[in-house]
Write a protein that holds these residues in place. Structure first.
Motif, PDB file in Angstrom:
ATOM      1  N   GLN A  72      -6.805   9.422  -7.881  1.00 59.05           N
ATOM      2  CA  GLN A  72      -7.453   8.309  -6.969  1.00 59.05           C
ATOM      3  C   GLN A  72      -6.360   8.258  -5.623  1.00 59.05           C
ATOM      4  O   GLN A  72      -6.356   7.219  -5.011  1.00 59.05           O
ATOM      5  N   GLU A  91      -6.131   9.378  -2.717  1.00 61.51           N
ATOM      6  CA  GLU A  91      -6.848   9.326  -1.284  1.00 61.51           C
ATOM      7  C   GLU A  91      -7.514   7.832  -1.138  1.00 61.51           C
ATOM      8  O   GLU A  91      -7.223   7.214  -0.219  1.00 61.51           O
ATOM      9  N   GLN A  92      -8.025   7.531  -2.466  1.00 60.35           N
ATOM     10  CA  GLN A  92      -8.730   6.180  -2.270  1.00 60.35           C
ATOM     11  C   GLN A  92      -7.736   5.189  -2.010  1.00 60.35           C
ATOM     12  O   GLN A  92      -8.024   4.062  -1.032  1.00 60.35           O
ATOM     13  N   CYS A  93      -6.618   4.994  -2.825  1.00 62.29           N
ATOM     14  CA  CYS A  93      -5.642   4.060  -2.929  1.00 62.29           C
ATOM     15  C   CYS A  93      -4.904   4.034  -1.468  1.00 62.29           C
ATOM     16  O   CYS A  93      -4.673   3.133  -1.088  1.00 62.29           O
ATOM     17  N   ASN A  94      -4.627   5.219  -0.932  1.00 68.90           N
ATOM     18  CA  ASN A  94      -4.160   5.256   0.273  1.00 68.90           C
ATOM     19  C   ASN A  94      -4.962   4.639   1.303  1.00 68.90           C
ATOM     20  O   ASN A  94      -4.444   4.027   2.019  1.00 68.90           O
ATOM     21  N   GLY A  95      -6.296   4.984   1.323  1.00 67.77           N
ATOM     22  CA  GLY A  95      -7.182   4.309   2.213  1.00 67.77           C
ATOM     23  C   GLY A  95      -7.259   2.832   2.279  1.00 67.77           C
ATOM     24  O   GLY A  95      -7.326   2.296   3.275  1.00 67.77           O
ATOM     25  N   THR A  96      -6.983   2.227   1.080  1.00 71.19           N
ATOM     26  CA  THR A  96      -6.891   0.801   0.993  1.00 71.19           C
ATOM     27  C   THR A  96      -5.799   0.166   1.517  1.00 71.19           C
ATOM     28  O   THR A  96      -5.570  -1.035   1.750  1.00 71.19           O
ATOM     29  N   GLU A 155     -12.568  -3.478   1.456  1.00 72.02           N
ATOM     30  CA  GLU A 155     -12.132  -2.164   1.468  1.00 72.02           C
ATOM     31  C   GLU A 155     -12.933  -1.338   0.480  1.00 72.02           C
ATOM     32  O   GLU A 155     -13.047  -0.042   0.779  1.00 72.02           O
ATOM     33  N   LEU A 169     -16.141  -0.206   2.157  1.00 70.13           N
ATOM     34  CA  LEU A 169     -15.715   0.701   2.968  1.00 70.13           C
ATOM     35  C   LEU A 169     -15.527   2.066   2.726  1.00 70.13           C
ATOM     36  O   LEU A 169     -16.028   3.120   3.264  1.00 70.13           O
ATOM     37  N   LEU A 170     -14.798   2.383   1.576  1.00 64.75           N
ATOM     38  CA  LEU A 170     -14.498   3.600   1.152  1.00 64.75           C
ATOM     39  C   LEU A 170     -15.064   4.061   0.162  1.00 64.75           C
ATOM     40  O   LEU A 170     -14.906   5.144  -0.606  1.00 64.75           O
ATOM     41  N   GLY A 171     -16.217   3.501  -0.360  1.00 63.77           N
ATOM     42  CA  GLY A 171     -17.215   3.719  -1.140  1.00 63.77           C
ATOM     43  C   GLY A 171     -16.391   4.067  -2.714  1.00 63.77           C
ATOM     44  O   GLY A 171     -16.738   4.999  -3.505  1.00 63.77           O
ATOM     45  N   ILE A 172     -15.498   3.043  -3.053  1.00 58.47           N
ATOM     46  CA  ILE A 172     -14.706   3.030  -4.072  1.00 58.47           C
ATOM     47  C   ILE A 172     -15.603   2.380  -5.273  1.00 58.47           C
ATOM     48  O   ILE A 172     -15.898   0.890  -4.929  1.00 58.47           O
TER      49      ILE A 172
END
Length: 211
Positions: free
Chosen positions: A97, A99-104, A114, A117-120
């Motif tokens: 996870q 990339e997802q965590c960094n994106g948030t 978020e 936005l990021l499709g999580i």
């Protein structure tokens, strides 16, 4: 039996004093206090908008009653939402996870969800209103215990209401650290993985006291 003491080669030390010109205390502290576990905190604002953000100042504050803590460095959306609703979820971040965590961690407007936005993918929590991250291997559902203001930051203390763990990371009734595979934060842009796991029995008094 006395325990062996380790030794390192002597090296000169550089002294950094907070407040002196050119000293970045935050950068130094986050580069040497590591690895730091990540609280991937999901909340809902008073307006119903969700928020998902990582916080790497995260720990257990009390064993009984069970209380966890995370720190909002500045007045972040997570803090505002917790103060408004008095509920939050700490999601553990696994390696897949990253990339997802960094994106948030992007500082978007509070009107932006978020996760959406990021499709999580999220799923309903068992006790509290904020949802948990569906892919997180473990989550901690909390109600607000208290807050403590320290300088430019606020420590949020959460009374644990439920702990949910995916069966795939359990070995019997215990969480297997290798299967949990949690990420941690290091200095600057660096993230850490669990790496080598070592087991060592806690010594008894007779192991360390002189004969």
């Amino acid at each position: 039996m006395s325990m062996p003491s380790g030794s390192v080669s002597p090296s000169p030390r550089v002294i950094y004093r907070p407040g002196e010109e050119g000293v970045n205390s935050y950068g130094l502290l986050t580069s040497i206090i590591l690895p730091r576990p990540i609280a991937w905190v999901s909340t809902i604002g008073a307006d119903g908008v969700g928020n998902l953000a990582p916080h790497s100042f995260f720990s257990v504050a009390s064993a009984s009653p069970p209380v966890v803590s995370f720190t909002s460095v500045g007045r972040k959306d997570s803090l505002a939402n917790v103060l408004a609703t008095e509920e939050f979820v700490v999601n553990i971040v696994s390696t897949d996870q990253l990339e997802q965590c960094n994106g948030t961690s992007a500082e978007v407007d509070s009107s932006v969800d978020e996760a959406a936005l990021l499709g999580i993918a999220l799923e309903p929590s068992d006790v509290v209103a904020p949802p948990r991250v569906a892919g997180s291997p473990a989550s901690i559902e909390c109600t607000l215990h208290s807050t403590v203001e320290v300088g430019d930051s606020v420590i949020i203390l959460g009374l644990v209401q439920a702990i949910t763990v995916q069966e795939r990371v359990l070995s019997g009734r215990h969480v297997d650290a290798a299967l949990l595979d949690p990420l941690s934060r290091l200095g600057g842009p660096q993230w850490g993985t669990l790496g080598e796991i070592r087991s060592l029995r806690r010594p008894r008094p007779e192991d360390v006291l002189p004969d």
